[in-house]
Design a protein around this motif. Structure first.
Motif, PDB file in Angstrom:
ATOM      1  N   UNK A   1       2.399  -1.103  11.064  1.00 58.05           N
ATOM      2  CA  UNK A   1       1.877  -2.447  10.823  1.00 58.05           C
ATOM      3  C   UNK A   1       2.747  -3.236   9.869  1.00 58.05           C
ATOM      4  N   UNK A   2       2.176  -4.330   9.368  1.00 56.44           N
ATOM      5  CA  UNK A   2       2.849  -5.147   8.365  1.00 56.44           C
ATOM      6  C   UNK A   2       2.786  -4.391   7.044  1.00 56.44           C
ATOM      7  N   UNK A   3       3.901  -3.865   6.598  1.00 58.49           N
ATOM      8  CA  UNK A   3       3.938  -2.980   5.440  1.00 58.49           C
ATOM      9  C   UNK A   3       4.223  -3.712   4.128  1.00 58.49           C
ATOM     10  N   UNK A   4       4.279  -5.031   4.149  1.00 57.97           N
ATOM     11  CA  UNK A   4       4.599  -5.773   2.936  1.00 57.97           C
ATOM     12  C   UNK A   4       3.607  -5.453   1.817  1.00 57.97           C
ATOM     13  N   UNK A   5       2.313  -5.554   2.101  1.00 54.84           N
ATOM     14  CA  UNK A   5       1.319  -5.293   1.060  1.00 54.84           C
ATOM     15  C   UNK A   5       1.268  -3.813   0.703  1.00 54.84           C
ATOM     16  N   UNK A   6       1.508  -2.936   1.655  1.00 54.92           N
ATOM     17  CA  UNK A   6       1.563  -1.502   1.341  1.00 54.92           C
ATOM     18  C   UNK A   6       2.663  -1.262   0.317  1.00 54.92           C
ATOM     19  N   UNK A   7       3.815  -1.857   0.533  1.00 53.70           N
ATOM     20  CA  UNK A   7       4.923  -1.709  -0.407  1.00 53.70           C
ATOM     21  C   UNK A   7       4.609  -2.383  -1.738  1.00 53.70           C
ATOM     22  N   UNK A   8       3.915  -3.496  -1.687  1.00 54.47           N
ATOM     23  CA  UNK A   8       3.655  -4.285  -2.882  1.00 54.47           C
ATOM     24  C   UNK A   8       2.839  -3.515  -3.918  1.00 54.47           C
ATOM     25  N   UNK A   9       1.978  -2.618  -3.499  1.00 55.32           N
ATOM     26  CA  UNK A   9       1.117  -1.918  -4.454  1.00 55.32           C
ATOM     27  C   UNK A   9       1.675  -0.573  -4.901  1.00 55.32           C
ATOM     28  N   UNK A  10       2.881  -0.230  -4.506  1.00 59.12           N
ATOM     29  CA  UNK A  10       3.490   1.016  -4.962  1.00 59.12           C
ATOM     30  C   UNK A  10       4.040   0.822  -6.364  1.00 59.12           C
ATOM     31  N   UNK A  11       3.931   1.844  -7.197  1.00 58.95           N
ATOM     32  CA  UNK A  11       4.343   1.708  -8.596  1.00 58.95           C
ATOM     33  C   UNK A  11       5.651   2.422  -8.908  1.00 58.95           C
ATOM     34  N   UNK A  12       6.354   2.889  -7.902  1.00 61.40           N
ATOM     35  CA  UNK A  12       7.613   3.596  -8.144  1.00 61.40           C
ATOM     36  C   UNK A  12       8.627   2.653  -8.785  1.00 61.40           C
ATOM     37  N   UNK A  13       9.200   3.069  -9.904  1.00 62.86           N
ATOM     38  CA  UNK A  13      10.133   2.165 -10.589  1.00 62.86           C
ATOM     39  C   UNK A  13      11.478   2.020  -9.898  1.00 62.86           C
ATOM     40  N   UNK A  14      11.811   2.902  -8.986  1.00 64.86           N
ATOM     41  CA  UNK A  14      13.132   2.867  -8.368  1.00 64.86           C
ATOM     42  C   UNK A  14      13.179   1.983  -7.121  1.00 64.86           C
ATOM     43  N   UNK A  15      12.098   1.284  -6.822  1.00 61.70           N
ATOM     44  CA  UNK A  15      12.024   0.332  -5.707  1.00 61.70           C
ATOM     45  C   UNK A  15      12.282   0.972  -4.347  1.00 61.70           C
ATOM     46  N   UNK A  16      12.087   2.270  -4.233  1.00 60.85           N
ATOM     47  CA  UNK A  16      12.189   2.889  -2.917  1.00 60.85           C
ATOM     48  C   UNK A  16      10.832   2.776  -2.245  1.00 60.85           C
ATOM     49  N   UNK A  17      10.841   2.265  -1.029  1.00 61.25           N
ATOM     50  CA  UNK A  17       9.586   2.094  -0.325  1.00 61.25           C
ATOM     51  C   UNK A  17       9.181   3.400   0.339  1.00 61.25           C
ATOM     52  N   UNK A  18       7.932   3.732   0.177  1.00 63.89           N
ATOM     53  CA  UNK A  18       7.393   4.982   0.705  1.00 63.89           C
ATOM     54  C   UNK A  18       7.022   4.789   2.170  1.00 63.89           C
ATOM     55  N   UNK A  19       7.514   5.661   3.018  1.00 65.47           N
ATOM     56  CA  UNK A  19       7.167   5.659   4.435  1.00 65.47           C
ATOM     57  C   UNK A  19       6.655   7.052   4.811  1.00 65.47           C
ATOM     58  N   UNK A  20       5.370   7.285   4.544  1.00 66.79           N
ATOM     59  CA  UNK A  20       4.828   8.621   4.786  1.00 66.79           C
ATOM     60  C   UNK A  20       4.695   8.920   6.272  1.00 66.79           C
ATOM     61  N   UNK A  21       4.741  10.202   6.601  1.00 65.13           N
ATOM     62  CA  UNK A  21       4.546  10.593   8.003  1.00 65.13           C
ATOM     63  C   UNK A  21       3.068  10.526   8.344  1.00 65.13           C
ATOM     64  N   UNK A  22       2.783  10.253   9.595  1.00 66.42           N
ATOM     65  CA  UNK A  22       1.405  10.115  10.074  1.00 66.42           C
ATOM     66  C   UNK A  22       1.312  10.778  11.445  1.00 66.42           C
ATOM     67  N   UNK A  23       1.547  12.077  11.491  1.00 59.65           N
ATOM     68  CA  UNK A  23       1.560  12.779  12.775  1.00 59.65           C
ATOM     69  C   UNK A  23       0.210  13.331  13.190  1.00 59.65           C
ATOM     70  N   UNK A  24      -0.683  13.545  12.218  1.00 62.77           N
ATOM     71  CA  UNK A  24      -1.999  14.094  12.520  1.00 62.77           C
ATOM     72  C   UNK A  24      -2.962  13.689  11.414  1.00 62.77           C
TER      73      UNK A  24
END
Length: 177
Positions: free
Chosen positions: A90-113
């Motif tokens: 989906x639109x991941x902008x807001x998902x990324x916006x609420x992450x608190x990682x200081x290194x600005x790497x966007x989290x893309x978790x797996x969703x296989x099951x």
């Protein structure tokens, strides 16, 4: 959005939406809880953040225990589409916006099951704990920046629209020169 995805997931679990009274009570407790936290926040903001830290920490441990107990059953079930859309497609902008990682790497978790979905929800709870801890610090408003700020600044500079200082200025805490 996170509550929407969870309600869809819990509805898929055996008995998750069987009785209307369960849904009714849960929804009304959530509304009452919201207003209690708002009242606490208005009176004592740091206590409200601490309360949320405790609740999010409890949620993390609850999901972790659930994952350990039902790992095999969850891995055998496919991930619901709403979870795939939320975490991956989906639109991941807001998902990324609420992450608190200081290194600005966007989290893309797996969703296989379904197991992956609950791992992602558990990990979201951990992110919420980190956020609540950070918000209890007096300098919190001054240090929080959108993870998109860096990338938006680079894009603006590349297009020649702004200097780095202008592009990274926080609209809340920074005043124009």
């Amino acid at each position: 959005m996170r509550y929407k995805i969870r309600s869809h997931i819990f509805a898929l679990l055996p008995g998750g939406d069987r009785y209307w009274i369960d849904r009714f009570i849960a929804q009304h407790i959530a509304v009452a809880y919201y207003w209690v936290v708002v009242l606490i926040y208005m009176l004592f903001p740091s206590y409200a953040y601490y309360l949320m830290e405790l609740i999010e920490g409890h949620a993390y441990h609850t999901y972790d225990e659930y994952l350990k107990t039902y790992e095999a059953q969850l891995k055998a079930q496919r991930a619901p589409q709403v979870a795939i859309n939320f975490y991956r497609d989906g639109d991941l902008y807001m998902f990324d916006e609420v992450q608190t990682a200081p290194d600005h790497e966007f989290r893309r978790p797996k969703v296989n099951n379904l197991y992956d979905v609950f791992v992602n929800i558990r990990d979201d709870e951990c992110e919420h704990v980190k956020t609540m801890v950070a918000l209890q610090k007096p300098e919190a408003r001054l240090t929080f920046k959108s993870p998109h700020t860096v990338f938006e600044a680079i894009a603006a500079i590349a297009e020649g629209e702004a200097s780095l200082q202008d592009a990274t200025r926080s609209p809340i805490t920074d005043k124009p020169d």
